[in-house]
Design a protein around this motif. Structure first.
Motif, short mmCIF file in Angstrom:
data_model
loop_
_atom_site.label_atom_id
_atom_site.label_comp_id
_atom_site.label_asym_id
_atom_site.label_seq_id
_atom_site.Cartn_x
_atom_site.Cartn_y
_atom_site.Cartn_z
N THR A 1 3.26 -7.16 2.65
CA THR A 1 2.66 -5.85 2.84
C THR A 1 2.96 -5.01 1.61
N GLY A 2 1.96 -4.28 1.12
CA GLY A 2 2.14 -3.43 -0.05
C GLY A 2 1.97 -4.22 -1.34
N ASP B 1 7.44 -1.31 -1.37
CA ASP B 1 6.28 -0.44 -1.22
C ASP B 1 6.29 0.10 0.21
N SER B 2 6.59 1.39 0.34
CA SER B 2 6.63 2.01 1.67
C SER B 2 5.26 2.48 2.13
N GLY B 3 4.22 2.15 1.37
CA GLY B 3 2.86 2.46 1.79
C GLY B 3 2.58 3.95 1.81
N ASP B 4 1.53 4.31 2.54
CA ASP B 4 1.21 5.72 2.71
C ASP B 4 1.02 6.05 4.19
N ASP C 1 3.70 5.83 6.74
CA ASP C 1 3.92 4.40 6.92
C ASP C 1 5.42 4.09 6.92
N HIS D 1 7.61 -2.67 6.40
CA HIS D 1 7.14 -3.63 7.40
C HIS D 1 8.08 -4.82 7.53
#
Length: 177
Positions: free
Chosen positions: A10-11, A35-38, A65, A68
């Protein structure tokens, strides 16, 4: 130094940067990027919060987000591999990602009696969903600090359960102007 990372995760910003000692074959410290995403997808929101997005006291903007499970698993596997390559010794490290963990808020409101410094000017804008990363880090024992941005004028550190939860603030207080 940042990298796109494994396309299966993820990310797009999941990577590890090893820092070597005098012998270039010995990793002494590791910098982890996640990557903690948005924002979670609509499907994720429905699965995580079937009755609607809940909020946790003290948080602001809880639609954000989270880290994950596949990212957590990748961290664990990579950390164990580093330990194996380091004669069984944990390799200490720092982990950085944008959106803070819920524990950053918990640490701040419970900072009395703990090692802490800095100021909190913004609400802690963490995800409403806690995927358990902090507990994994605490149990594993190799991560010494977690650094976040996101809440741009926060500039604090609280040593919470042996992990320094840190905000790297912006260079100016006019961020929102």
């Amino acid at each position: 130094l940042s990298k796109a990372g494994d396309e299966e995760l993820t990310g797009i910003g999941n990577y590890v940067i090893p820092l070597y000692g005098a012998k270039e074959d010995t990793v002494k410290f590791v910098i982890w990027g996640l990557d903690s995403g948005d924002y979670p997808t609509e499907e994720e929101r429905k699965a995580l919060f079937p009755a609607g997005l809940s909020s946790f006291g003290g948080f602001n903007g809880t639609n954000y987000d989270f880290i994950h499970y596949d990212q957590i698993q990748w961290y664990l596997e990579t950390s164990k591999l580093l330990q194996t390559c380091n004669d069984g010794q944990l390799v200490p490290g720092l982990m950085a990602f944008h959106i803070p963990l819920q524990e950053s808020y918990t640490a701040w409101i419970n900072r009395d009696g703990l090692e802490w410094t800095g100021s909190k000017y913004d609400p802690v804008c963490a995800s409403a969903y806690n995927s358990g990363l902090f507990e994994v880090l605490r149990n594993r024992g190799d991560i010494k600090a977690v650094v976040n941005g996101h809440d741009h004028i926060n500039d604090f550190m609280v040593n919470y359960c042996g992990i320094k939860l840190c905000y790297a603030s912006t260079l100016t207080t006019t961020t929102y102007n």
